[in-house]
Write a protein that holds these residues in place. Structure first.
Motif, short mmCIF file in Angstrom:
data_model
loop_
_atom_site.label_atom_id
_atom_site.label_comp_id
_atom_site.label_asym_id
_atom_site.label_seq_id
_atom_site.Cartn_x
_atom_site.Cartn_y
_atom_site.Cartn_z
N MET A 15 0.83 -1.20 0.00
CA MET A 15 0.00 0.00 0.00
C MET A 15 0.87 1.25 0.00
SD MET A 15 -2.84 -1.25 2.70
CE MET A 15 -3.68 -2.83 2.47
N ASP A 16 0.86 1.91 -1.13
CA ASP A 16 1.67 3.12 -1.34
C ASP A 16 1.30 4.20 -0.32
OD1 ASP A 16 3.51 4.33 -3.46
OD2 ASP A 16 1.92 5.83 -3.40
N VAL A 17 2.33 4.77 0.31
CA VAL A 17 2.17 5.86 1.30
C VAL A 17 0.82 5.82 2.04
CG1 VAL A 17 3.88 7.41 0.32
CG2 VAL A 17 1.56 7.55 -0.53
N ILE A 18 0.51 4.65 2.59
CA ILE A 18 -0.82 4.47 3.16
C ILE A 18 -0.99 5.27 4.45
CG2 ILE A 18 -0.36 2.39 4.53
CD1 ILE A 18 -3.46 3.02 2.29
N ASN A 19 0.11 5.64 5.09
CA ASN A 19 -0.07 6.42 6.32
C ASN A 19 -0.24 7.91 6.04
OD1 ASN A 19 2.60 6.89 5.61
ND2 ASN A 19 3.30 7.07 7.73
N MET A 20 -0.46 8.27 4.76
CA MET A 20 -0.69 9.69 4.44
C MET A 20 -2.16 9.97 4.13
SD MET A 20 2.65 10.69 2.18
CE MET A 20 4.29 10.16 2.69
N ILE A 21 -3.03 8.98 4.30
CA ILE A 21 -4.41 9.17 3.83
C ILE A 21 -5.25 10.03 4.77
CG2 ILE A 21 -4.51 7.08 2.41
CD1 ILE A 21 -5.85 5.61 4.70
N SER A 22 -4.80 10.24 6.00
CA SER A 22 -5.57 11.12 6.90
C SER A 22 -4.73 12.37 7.19
CB SER A 22 -5.87 10.38 8.20
OG SER A 22 -6.26 11.29 9.21
N ARG A 45 7.41 24.01 2.84
CA ARG A 45 8.00 23.18 3.89
C ARG A 45 7.45 21.77 3.84
NH1 ARG A 45 11.89 26.44 6.68
NH2 ARG A 45 11.35 28.42 5.73
N TYR A 46 8.30 20.81 4.20
CA TYR A 46 7.84 19.43 4.32
C TYR A 46 6.87 19.35 5.50
CZ TYR A 46 7.68 14.41 4.49
OH TYR A 46 7.23 13.12 4.48
N ALA A 47 5.68 18.86 5.27
CA ALA A 47 4.61 18.92 6.28
C ALA A 47 4.26 17.54 6.82
CB ALA A 47 3.38 19.61 5.68
N GLY A 48 5.25 16.66 6.86
CA GLY A 48 5.00 15.28 7.29
C GLY A 48 4.21 15.18 8.59
N GLN A 49 4.43 16.10 9.51
CA GLN A 49 3.71 16.01 10.80
C GLN A 49 2.21 16.21 10.63
OE1 GLN A 49 5.79 18.76 10.10
NE2 GLN A 49 5.39 20.41 11.55
N TYR A 50 1.79 16.76 9.50
CA TYR A 50 0.35 16.99 9.30
C TYR A 50 -0.29 15.99 8.32
CZ TYR A 50 1.40 21.38 11.60
OH TYR A 50 1.82 22.32 12.50
N PHE A 51 0.53 15.14 7.72
CA PHE A 51 -0.14 14.18 6.82
C PHE A 51 0.33 12.74 6.99
CE2 PHE A 51 3.12 16.16 3.94
CZ PHE A 51 3.89 15.04 3.71
N THR A 52 1.31 12.47 7.88
CA THR A 52 1.59 11.06 8.16
C THR A 52 0.96 10.72 9.51
OG1 THR A 52 3.71 11.59 9.19
CG2 THR A 52 3.76 10.95 6.88
N HIS A 53 0.39 9.53 9.57
CA HIS A 53 -0.25 9.05 10.80
C HIS A 53 -1.25 10.08 11.34
CE1 HIS A 53 0.14 5.47 13.33
NE2 HIS A 53 -0.45 6.20 14.24
N GLY A 54 -2.06 10.58 10.45
CA GLY A 54 -3.05 11.59 10.83
C GLY A 54 -4.12 11.02 11.75
N PRO A 55 -4.99 11.92 12.27
CA PRO A 55 -5.93 11.52 13.34
C PRO A 55 -6.88 10.38 12.98
CG PRO A 55 -6.36 13.77 12.54
CD PRO A 55 -5.06 13.34 11.96
N ARG A 56 -7.21 10.22 11.69
CA ARG A 56 -8.16 9.16 11.35
C ARG A 56 -7.51 7.95 10.67
NH1 ARG A 56 -13.59 11.40 8.74
NH2 ARG A 56 -14.31 9.35 9.45
N LEU A 57 -6.18 7.91 10.64
CA LEU A 57 -5.52 6.82 9.93
C LEU A 57 -5.96 5.44 10.43
CD1 LEU A 57 -3.39 5.71 7.91
CD2 LEU A 57 -1.76 5.75 9.80
N LEU A 58 -5.89 5.25 11.74
CA LEU A 58 -6.20 3.91 12.26
C LEU A 58 -7.66 3.57 12.02
CD1 LEU A 58 -4.08 3.85 15.55
CD2 LEU A 58 -3.46 3.08 13.26
N GLU A 59 -8.51 4.56 12.15
CA GLU A 59 -9.94 4.32 11.88
C GLU A 59 -10.14 3.88 10.43
OE1 GLU A 59 -12.19 7.97 12.34
OE2 GLU A 59 -13.76 7.17 11.04
N THR A 101 5.07 3.35 4.98
CA THR A 101 4.74 4.30 6.04
C THR A 101 5.93 5.18 6.43
OG1 THR A 101 5.21 2.58 7.66
CG2 THR A 101 2.91 2.86 7.04
N PRO A 102 6.24 6.18 5.62
CA PRO A 102 7.33 7.09 5.99
C PRO A 102 7.08 7.74 7.36
CG PRO A 102 6.62 7.49 3.73
CD PRO A 102 5.65 6.52 4.32
N LEU A 103 8.14 7.99 8.07
CA LEU A 103 8.14 8.67 9.38
C LEU A 103 7.48 7.86 10.49
CD1 LEU A 103 7.33 12.45 8.61
CD2 LEU A 103 9.55 11.33 8.68
N THR A 104 7.13 6.61 10.23
CA THR A 104 6.46 5.82 11.27
C THR A 104 7.44 5.39 12.35
OG1 THR A 104 4.67 5.06 9.90
CG2 THR A 104 5.31 3.61 11.66
#
Ligand code: NOJ
Length: 563
Positions: free
Chosen positions: A198-205, A222-236, A257-260
């Motif tokens: 699953m391509d960059v799947i931790n960026m979907i939330s 700016r690289y905004a990884g903190q706002y699009f990796t492992h976002g609040p609804r990812l696990l849901e 999952t970059p930055l995981t």
């Protein structure tokens, strides 16, 4: 932990564009893959992960999909795909397909509709925002350079694209998007595939409000990884995917999952409560990155102490809690022998040492095409020979916007370009490395007359035969798959050593990551009554006292220690 087939498996990644071209158009294809299935069987791999083969305008070599249920014309037909799958299954090889659903192509019918008007039913399939003072809605950078937003004059709004502007991000907040994705996943699974990468799947939330990255007041993106990796609804979202799709099939799933962190990965891959079999983490791929703003090249030397720290954290972090994927290369990374080994005089030794390192850890190993030959980076003399959109954008940005000397920028390309991994697979010493009888879409690496499959098959000391043995050993020794990992010699600057333990079964892995001849002293607490060499990349005297060794350049040894 229960045992599952994907833990015992070794995965081989095919980048179809560069694997084998059957029809002479210079682009690898499905019939090319079909012609090489016996090669894969001979290597002994259990699973193929196929990079995207769906219809695509190829802005990012298939990671920009315009039809999820059609095969890319250059790669062949659906009948070819069915024949390929059947050929794999006949040989006992499973197929994992790439799932790219953080974004689509801008030529996907959903986006074609979405951009027509603000009230189009597909509008909300994507992420649209009005501009801010005539500029982009926030300061997020795209992974491929420039802003992550593209202005669309038809409706006077911007759409989000974390990758190229031809890869608009899907809006996973919209339940209709999720329903469409889950349906297409079931569609492929019902055709008999064995899983998804699953391509960059931790960026979907994404973080609601899409906030600016705090930065000194300048106008840089700016690289905004903190706002699009492992976002609040990812696990849901992943739980919903599990419930709607994954739990109904016996499949391998691996999330990119970059930055995981290990903690997040443990949650996602926990066998009982998690959603995916495993994830690709990136910490070890960042060890040679220089992210300081002053850096002209972005590349720095990596340290063995950092590699030990990172890998050990992941090994211990997921032990008994989740499951690791193990990789040193893929289609986005430089060749490991050029990066972590020595692609000059110790190419064969260091490729085997790195292979030992990879295969002897706990987790599922992934081999990227050509890694089993010790294929190396390439250094084209001109930027005109490069094809990768990320490489070309970065080079242009470096030279035109940051004023970096073109020769220096080219050196960075040599070290880092994704095209290092994308030069054609080297099958033999004939023209174009036997990859195509036409003109390849990207030049072959000029070292193909000496580094190629034909040579490797004929040479019992080749990297290929060593990889075959590594794969076989994993099948014969469950300690390699399931044993606990424990680092020894934490502080040694050149030697990486660890043990693997499963019940009474214990292995000692000793790896020299240098071209020097360091002395190895086994710590006293590792006790044993006898030893047996399982695999090594040099001739070894079986009677040698392994408490003290002088290792040869890039030497690797794996011993079974008898209690
Ligand atoms: C990760 C893929 O591995 C890479 O090749 C691609 O460019 C991006 N995701 C965007 O899909």
């Amino acid at each position: 932990m229960t045992k599952t087939w994907w833990k015992d498996s070794v995965v081989y990644q095919i980048y179809p564009r560069s694997f084998c071209d059957s029809n002479g158009d210079g682009v690898g294809d499905l019939r090319g893959i079909i012609s090489k299935l016996d090669y894969l069987k001979g290597l002994g791999v259990d699973v193929v992960w196929l990079s995207p083969v769906y219809r695509s305008p190829n802005d990012d070599n298939g990671y920009d999909i315009s039809d999820y249920r059609a095969i890319m014309d250059e790669f062949g037909t659906f009948a070819d795909w069915e024949e390929m799958l059947a050929g794999m299954h006949q040989r006992g090889i499973k197929l994992v397909m790439d799932l790219v659903v953080n974004h689509t192509s801008d030529e996907h019918p959903w986006f074609v509709e979405a951009r027509k008007s603000k009230d189009n039913p597909y509008r909300d399939f994507y992420v649209w925002r009005s501009g801010r003072d005539g500029h982009e809605p926030n300061n997020w950078a795209s992974h491929f350079g420039g802003s992550a937003w593209q202005y669309d004059p038809a409706t006077d709004e911007y759409y989000l694209h974390l990758f190229s502007k031809k890869q608009p991000d899907l809006n996973w907040e919209n339940p209709m998007v999720r329903a469409e994705v889950f349906e297409l996943m079931r569609w492929w699974l019902d055709r008999g595939i064995d899983g998804f990468r699953m391509d960059v799947i931790n960026m979907i939330s994404k973080t609601p409000g899409l906030p600016d990255v705090p930065a000194a007041s300048d106008d840089r993106y700016r690289y905004a990884g903190q706002y699009f990796t492992h976002g609040p609804r990812l696990l849901e979202f992943l739980r919903e995917m599990k419930q709607q799709v994954l739990s109904r099939y016996d499949i391998l799933t691996v999330g990119e999952t970059p930055l995981t962190t290990p903690e997040q990965a443990a949650e996602i891959t926990n066998e009982a409560t998690g959603m995916l079999s495993m994830v690709f983490q990136f910490e070890h791929m960042s060890l040679d990155a220089d992210i300081s703003p002053a850096s002209a090249s972005g590349v720095s030397a990596w340290r063995l102490s950092d590699l030990k720290r990172v890998m050990t954290r992941w090994q211990k972090g997921l032990e008994g809690r989740g499951w690791n994927s193990l990789y040193l290369s893929n289609h986005d990374q430089p060749r490991p022998v050029s990066r972590f080994g020595d692609d000059g005089c110790y190419r064969v030794e260091s490729a085997k040492m790195l292979g030992t390192f990879l295969h002897m850890q706990q987790g599922t190993p992934y081999i990227y095409q050509g890694e089993e030959l010790g294929m190396t980076n390439v250094a084209f003399a001109s930027i005109a020979d490069y094809r990768d959109i990320a490489t070309l954008n970065m080079y242009r940005e470096a030279v035109e916007e940051r004023g970096i000397d073109p020769q220096l920028a080219l050196k960075v390309v040599h070290a880092r370009s994704r095209d290092n991994a994308r030069t054609p697979m080297q099958w033999d010493a004939s023209a174009e490395a036997g990859f195509t009888f036409g003109t390849p879409w990207i030049k072959v690496n000029p070292n193909y007359p000496t580094i190629n499959v034909q040579q490797a098959l004929a040479d019992p000391n080749s990297v290929y035969h060593y990889y075959r043995k590594l794969i076989r050993l994993r099948k014969e020794n469950s300690v390699i798959v399931h044993g606990a990992y424990d680092l020894i010699l934490d502080d040694h600057p050149e030697i990486y050593a660890f043990t693997r333990t499963l019940g009474d079964d214990r292995l000692l892995v000793v790896l020299n990551f240098s071209g020097a001849t360091p002395r190895f002293d086994l710590p006293g607490y590792v006790s044993f009554s006898g030893h047996e060499l399982l695999i090594g990349n040099y001739e070894v005297n079986p009677a040698e006292d392994i408490h003290h060794l002088t290792l040869r350049p890039y030497e690797a040894r794996v011993y079974r220690l008898m209690q």
